[in-house]
Design a protein around this motif. Structure first.
Motif, mmCIF file in Angstrom:
data_model
loop_
_atom_site.group_PDB
_atom_site.id
_atom_site.type_symbol
_atom_site.label_atom_id
_atom_site.label_comp_id
_atom_site.label_asym_id
_atom_site.label_seq_id
_atom_site.Cartn_x
_atom_site.Cartn_y
_atom_site.Cartn_z
ATOM 1 N N ARG A 252 -59.385 -62.459 -4.614
ATOM 2 C CA ARG A 252 -59.648 -62.556 -3.162
ATOM 3 C C ARG A 252 -60.284 -64.358 -3.358
ATOM 4 N N ASP A 253 -60.093 -65.024 -3.472
ATOM 5 C CA ASP A 253 -60.219 -66.236 -2.895
ATOM 6 C C ASP A 253 -58.840 -66.733 -2.928
ATOM 7 N N HIS A 254 -58.285 -66.200 -3.108
ATOM 8 C CA HIS A 254 -55.842 -66.532 -3.518
ATOM 9 C C HIS A 254 -55.288 -65.620 -2.984
ATOM 10 N N ARG A 255 -54.288 -65.425 -2.856
ATOM 11 C CA ARG A 255 -53.442 -63.991 -2.622
ATOM 12 C C ARG A 255 -52.771 -63.015 -3.472
ATOM 13 N N TRP A 256 -53.770 -62.620 -4.218
ATOM 14 C CA TRP A 256 -53.608 -61.776 -5.504
ATOM 15 C C TRP A 256 -53.978 -60.469 -5.163
ATOM 16 N N HIS A 257 -53.864 -59.773 -4.315
ATOM 17 C CA HIS A 257 -54.900 -58.341 -4.635
ATOM 18 C C HIS A 257 -54.422 -57.203 -5.196
ATOM 19 N N SER A 258 -53.120 -56.844 -6.366
ATOM 20 C CA SER A 258 -53.408 -56.365 -6.921
ATOM 21 C C SER A 258 -52.869 -56.634 -8.524
ATOM 22 N N ALA A 259 -53.606 -56.614 -10.009
ATOM 23 C CA ALA A 259 -53.287 -56.331 -11.329
ATOM 24 C C ALA A 259 -52.667 -55.169 -11.775
ATOM 25 N N LYS A 260 -51.598 -55.435 -12.487
ATOM 26 C CA LYS A 260 -51.097 -54.051 -12.921
ATOM 27 C C LYS A 260 -51.114 -54.448 -14.522
ATOM 28 N N VAL A 261 -51.270 -53.230 -16.064
ATOM 29 C CA VAL A 261 -50.834 -53.627 -16.714
ATOM 30 C C VAL A 261 -48.927 -52.425 -16.623
ATOM 31 N N ILE A 262 -48.552 -53.793 -17.256
ATOM 32 C CA ILE A 262 -46.890 -52.970 -17.409
ATOM 33 C C ILE A 262 -47.333 -52.919 -19.449
ATOM 34 N N ASN A 263 -46.681 -51.396 -19.384
ATOM 35 C CA ASN A 263 -47.026 -50.717 -20.633
ATOM 36 C C ASN A 263 -45.391 -51.253 -21.657
ATOM 37 N N SER A 264 -45.973 -51.979 -22.573
ATOM 38 C CA SER A 264 -44.648 -52.258 -23.500
ATOM 39 C C SER A 264 -44.459 -51.200 -24.979
ATOM 40 N N ASP A 265 -45.700 -50.412 -25.030
ATOM 41 C CA ASP A 265 -45.563 -49.543 -26.479
ATOM 42 C C ASP A 265 -44.710 -48.255 -25.904
ATOM 43 N N ALA A 266 -43.505 -48.729 -27.215
ATOM 44 C CA ALA A 266 -42.399 -47.723 -26.730
ATOM 45 C C ALA A 266 -42.555 -46.356 -26.861
ATOM 46 N N MET A 267 -43.334 -45.731 -27.598
ATOM 47 C CA MET A 267 -44.669 -44.374 -28.012
ATOM 48 C C MET A 267 -44.907 -44.522 -26.493
ATOM 49 N N GLN A 268 -46.288 -45.137 -26.347
ATOM 50 C CA GLN A 268 -46.834 -44.478 -25.192
ATOM 51 C C GLN A 268 -45.820 -44.241 -23.801
ATOM 52 N N ALA A 269 -44.101 -44.682 -23.596
ATOM 53 C CA ALA A 269 -43.856 -44.003 -22.752
ATOM 54 C C ALA A 269 -43.403 -42.679 -22.570
ATOM 55 N N TYR A 270 -43.979 -41.752 -23.555
ATOM 56 C CA TYR A 270 -43.489 -40.837 -23.624
ATOM 57 C C TYR A 270 -45.010 -40.098 -23.039
ATOM 58 N N ILE A 271 -44.461 -38.908 -22.521
ATOM 59 C CA ILE A 271 -45.519 -37.427 -22.117
ATOM 60 C C ILE A 271 -46.600 -36.902 -23.333
ATOM 61 N N HIS B 54 -52.112 -48.865 -14.535
ATOM 62 C CA HIS B 54 -51.054 -48.794 -16.116
ATOM 63 C C HIS B 54 -49.609 -48.102 -15.569
ATOM 64 N N LEU B 55 -48.450 -48.766 -16.050
ATOM 65 C CA LEU B 55 -46.825 -48.631 -15.134
ATOM 66 C C LEU B 55 -46.409 -48.391 -16.709
ATOM 67 N N LEU B 56 -45.193 -47.600 -16.969
ATOM 68 C CA LEU B 56 -44.475 -47.296 -17.797
ATOM 69 C C LEU B 56 -44.861 -46.839 -18.574
ATOM 70 N N MET B 57 -45.778 -45.897 -18.420
ATOM 71 C CA MET B 57 -46.659 -45.516 -19.506
ATOM 72 C C MET B 57 -46.697 -43.773 -19.280
ATOM 73 N N GLY B 58 -46.180 -42.949 -19.618
ATOM 74 C CA GLY B 58 -46.456 -41.626 -19.906
ATOM 75 C C GLY B 58 -44.788 -40.970 -18.902
ATOM 76 N N PHE B 59 -43.987 -41.388 -18.746
ATOM 77 C CA PHE B 59 -43.094 -41.657 -17.420
ATOM 78 C C PHE B 59 -42.076 -40.249 -17.983
ATOM 79 N N LYS B 60 -42.006 -40.220 -19.798
ATOM 80 C CA LYS B 60 -40.497 -39.607 -19.906
ATOM 81 C C LYS B 60 -40.125 -38.937 -20.985
ATOM 82 N N GLN B 61 -40.217 -37.883 -21.165
ATOM 83 C CA GLN B 61 -40.293 -36.391 -21.591
ATOM 84 C C GLN B 61 -39.706 -36.006 -22.690
ATOM 85 N N PRO B 62 -40.250 -36.317 -24.063
ATOM 86 C CA PRO B 62 -40.278 -36.394 -25.751
ATOM 87 C C PRO B 62 -38.640 -35.862 -26.230
ATOM 88 N N GLY B 63 -38.265 -36.954 -26.683
ATOM 89 C CA GLY B 63 -36.795 -37.009 -25.990
ATOM 90 C C GLY B 63 -35.731 -36.862 -26.408
#
Length: 97
Positions: free
Chosen positions: A33-52, A71-80
């Motif tokens: 808030r004292d700088h220019r950062w207006h967001s902070a997000k988590v980018i998932n890198s767990d291969a299995m957590q990408a799956y719904i 949380h980005l790149l999490m739970g967005f791919k279909q199993p298989g």
């Protein structure tokens, strides 16, 4: 060019990486808030957590415990559905840029 913090949290399974990532994201937001950062997000890198639907097996943090941090790149791919590391790298870069 404006630089933004990029923090990588790595470690073995079950040591609290997700909780730490949320705490770091919230700290960046609060400090930002004292700088220019207006967001902070988590980018998932767990291969299995990408799956719904693999929430319990992968110890995926429930939405209610994420304290509003996206949380980005999490739970967005279909199993298989194939998702290889090169695709993840491209997707992660797209999220950062």
């Amino acid at each position: 060019m404006t630089f933004k913090p990029l923090v990588s949290i790595i470690g073995t399974t079950g040591v609290g990486k997700s909780r730490l990532a949320i705490d770091v994201a919230l700290a960046i937001l609060n400090h930002g808030r004292d700088h220019r950062w207006h967001s902070a997000k988590v980018i998932n890198s767990d291969a299995m957590q990408a799956y719904i639907g693999a929430d319990v097996i992968t110890n995926k943090m429930p939405v209610a415990e994420r304290k509003g941090v996206d949380h980005l790149l999490m739970g967005f791919k279909q199993p298989g559905e194939q998702y290889v590391v090169g695709q993840w790298v491209n997707d992660a870069i797209a999220e950062v840029c």
